[in-house]
Motif scaffolding. Structure first.
Motif, mmCIF file in Angstrom:
data_model
loop_
_atom_site.group_PDB
_atom_site.id
_atom_site.type_symbol
_atom_site.label_atom_id
_atom_site.label_comp_id
_atom_site.label_asym_id
_atom_site.label_seq_id
_atom_site.Cartn_x
_atom_site.Cartn_y
_atom_site.Cartn_z
ATOM 1 N N GLU A 18 -55.784 51.909 17.586
ATOM 2 C CA GLU A 18 -56.546 52.507 18.994
ATOM 3 C C GLU A 18 -55.566 53.166 19.771
ATOM 4 O O GLU A 18 -55.866 54.024 20.392
ATOM 5 N N GLU A 19 -54.051 52.717 19.839
ATOM 6 C CA GLU A 19 -53.308 53.526 20.525
ATOM 7 C C GLU A 19 -52.985 54.693 20.301
ATOM 8 O O GLU A 19 -52.802 55.730 21.109
ATOM 9 N N LEU A 20 -52.875 55.162 18.536
ATOM 10 C CA LEU A 20 -52.742 56.372 18.310
ATOM 11 C C LEU A 20 -53.686 57.310 18.642
ATOM 12 O O LEU A 20 -53.322 58.315 18.655
ATOM 13 N N LYS A 21 -54.879 56.776 18.548
ATOM 14 C CA LYS A 21 -56.160 57.474 18.943
ATOM 15 C C LYS A 21 -55.997 57.955 20.399
ATOM 16 O O LYS A 21 -56.323 59.263 20.902
ATOM 17 N N ASN A 22 -55.887 56.953 21.026
ATOM 18 C CA ASN A 22 -55.681 57.028 22.633
ATOM 19 C C ASN A 22 -54.739 57.910 23.208
ATOM 20 O O ASN A 22 -54.882 58.892 24.166
ATOM 21 N N ASP A 23 -53.607 58.052 22.445
ATOM 22 C CA ASP A 23 -52.509 58.908 23.050
ATOM 23 C C ASP A 23 -52.397 60.111 22.433
ATOM 24 O O ASP A 23 -51.362 61.079 22.776
ATOM 25 N N GLY A 24 -53.407 60.454 21.583
ATOM 26 C CA GLY A 24 -53.476 61.751 20.903
ATOM 27 C C GLY A 24 -52.599 61.819 19.503
ATOM 28 O O GLY A 24 -52.453 62.841 18.851
ATOM 29 N N THR A 25 -51.634 60.750 19.177
ATOM 30 C CA THR A 25 -51.042 60.862 18.164
ATOM 31 C C THR A 25 -51.680 61.008 16.811
ATOM 32 O O THR A 25 -51.200 62.072 15.800
ATOM 33 N N LEU A 26 -52.760 60.357 16.610
ATOM 34 C CA LEU A 26 -53.581 60.282 15.321
ATOM 35 C C LEU A 26 -53.893 61.874 15.161
ATOM 36 O O LEU A 26 -53.694 62.448 14.050
ATOM 37 N N GLN A 27 -54.609 62.474 16.321
ATOM 38 C CA GLN A 27 -55.058 63.773 16.020
ATOM 39 C C GLN A 27 -54.019 64.825 15.730
ATOM 40 O O GLN A 27 -54.280 65.749 15.059
ATOM 41 N N ALA A 28 -52.802 64.616 16.172
ATOM 42 C CA ALA A 28 -51.757 65.649 16.142
ATOM 43 C C ALA A 28 -51.223 65.401 14.636
ATOM 44 O O ALA A 28 -50.681 66.492 14.146
ATOM 45 N N ILE A 29 -51.338 64.330 14.184
ATOM 46 C CA ILE A 29 -50.731 64.068 12.744
ATOM 47 C C ILE A 29 -51.833 64.912 11.801
ATOM 48 O O ILE A 29 -51.321 65.597 10.876
ATOM 49 N N ILE A 30 -53.278 64.652 11.977
ATOM 50 C CA ILE A 30 -54.138 65.324 11.342
ATOM 51 C C ILE A 30 -54.092 66.758 11.400
ATOM 52 O O ILE A 30 -54.071 67.527 10.297
ATOM 53 N N ASP A 31 -53.623 67.226 12.752
ATOM 54 C CA ASP A 31 -53.610 68.813 12.850
ATOM 55 C C ASP A 31 -52.384 69.338 12.149
ATOM 56 O O ASP A 31 -52.387 70.362 11.939
ATOM 57 N N LYS A 32 -51.450 68.444 12.023
ATOM 58 C CA LYS A 32 -50.161 68.998 11.427
ATOM 59 C C LYS A 32 -50.285 69.486 9.881
ATOM 60 O O LYS A 32 -49.921 70.437 9.362
ATOM 61 N N TYR A 33 -51.353 68.658 9.199
ATOM 62 C CA TYR A 33 -51.658 68.988 7.739
ATOM 63 C C TYR A 33 -52.677 69.675 7.448
ATOM 64 O O TYR A 33 -53.106 70.307 6.434
ATOM 65 N N ILE A 34 -53.993 69.564 8.364
ATOM 66 C CA ILE A 34 -55.062 70.340 8.055
ATOM 67 C C ILE A 34 -55.226 71.243 9.385
ATOM 68 O O ILE A 34 -55.597 70.871 10.469
ATOM 69 N N LYS A 35 -55.246 72.341 9.138
ATOM 70 C CA LYS A 35 -55.381 73.368 10.112
ATOM 71 C C LYS A 35 -56.817 73.754 10.399
ATOM 72 O O LYS A 35 -57.603 73.652 9.452
ATOM 73 N N ALA A 36 -57.130 74.025 11.666
ATOM 74 C CA ALA A 36 -58.788 74.197 11.975
ATOM 75 C C ALA A 36 -58.948 75.569 11.228
ATOM 76 O O ALA A 36 -58.169 76.715 11.130
ATOM 77 N N GLU A 37 -60.322 75.717 10.828
ATOM 78 C CA GLU A 37 -60.719 76.865 10.244
ATOM 79 C C GLU A 37 -60.701 78.111 11.211
ATOM 80 O O GLU A 37 -60.984 77.852 12.505
#
Length: 281
Positions: free
Chosen positions: A262-281
């Motif tokens: 929940e903390e990782l989602k709220n502070d943007g860390t989770l999305q940043a990790i995903i974006d690091k490895y999966i680039k937007a199309e």
């Protein structure tokens, strides 16, 4: 985050007192009192978190042991130096740190990774694990942290254009995954060949031993990029949510994981990790 909330509460109290027309001396005295209360709340919250972490019993004291199958990029794999890398590795590290634990990664076959968590040989399993009814009977799962799409890889000259075209084909999958489960249910075990990992399944496709491979879209892209002559069908086979598995009844671990997520989602860390490895199309 809890400390920030306490500070905001203190600020709101100070503004309210000023609006009531208190004297400078009174306002100053009450502001000091408010700051003390804020500090006490923050200290209490920190103590609560520390107590929560202390209540956790892990397989190895001081460590958070994660079982996985490190052949599923970009969720987990090894780099040229043999280090574990990927979305799941980074997320697990981010969960371990506030608990005062060091992440330990145990690499094994996918089925074995699931069993390790079920039997308490690991604290949790992360390997692009999808929540299914059968798995819920033997494990507990966290909130979802990522969405996966099951895709179909074929050769560029294949006559397979949609999932329906797989009916009379031989399909390669990773053993124990939802791709294997879905294909076995839809087309029968006789049309599915399970492999220990996705890379081996893709190699079987290259060698003509199977007609298609069903696997998560993120690793599918990496396998296709590394093997000229392959392509991913435009039509997805299935969509699913990934979660973290723990031993049945281990509520302390599950609560700690969900709180961290929940903390990782709220502070943007989770999305940043995903974006690091999966680039937007």
């Amino acid at each position: 985050m809890k400390k920030l909330s306490a500070m905001l509460m203190a600020g709101a109290m100070m503004m309210s007192l000023a609006a009531c027309g208190s004297s400078a001396s009174s306002a100053s005295s009450e502001a000091v009192s408010s700051e003390a209360a804020s500090s006490e709340v923050a200290s209490s919250a920190a103590s609560s978190e520390a107590a929560s972490a202390a209540e956790l019993t892990t397989v190895t004291p001081g460590k958070l042991t994660m079982s996985t199958n490190a052949a599923f990029p970009p969720y987990e794999s090894t780099d040229d130096n043999g280090n574990f890398v990927g979305i799941d590795i980074d997320v697990a590290t981010a969960i371990a740190e506030p608990l005062g634990l060091e992440l330990q990664v145990d690499d094994m076959d996918f089925d074995a990774a699931l069993l390790a968590a079920q039997n308490g040989k690991s604290d949790l399993v992360m390997a692009g694990v999808t929540v299914t009814e059968d798995r819920q009977l033997v494990m507990d799962f966290s909130d979802s942290y990522a969405t996966g799409i099951q895709s179909i890889i074929v050769k560029e000259d294949s006559d397979v254009a949609t999932p329906d075209d797989l009916a009379d084909k031989m399909i390669g999958t990773q053993r124990g995954t939802t791709g294997y489960i879905y294909c076995s249910d839809d087309f029968g075990d006789e049309h599915v060949t399970p492999y220990d990992d996705g890379l081996t399944a893709v190699q079987a496709l290259v060698n003509g031993q199977v007609d298609a491979v069903v696997i998560d879209n993120a690793p599918a892209k990496e396998f296709v990029a590394a093997n000229p002559g392959l392509k991913i069908l435009d039509t997805a086979y299935a969509e699913e949510d990934y979660a973290i598995g723990v031993a049945k009844g281990n509520t302390a671990m599950l609560d700690a994981i969900n709180g961290a997520l929940e903390e990782l989602k709220n502070d943007g860390t989770l999305q940043a990790i995903i974006d690091k490895y999966i680039k937007a199309e």
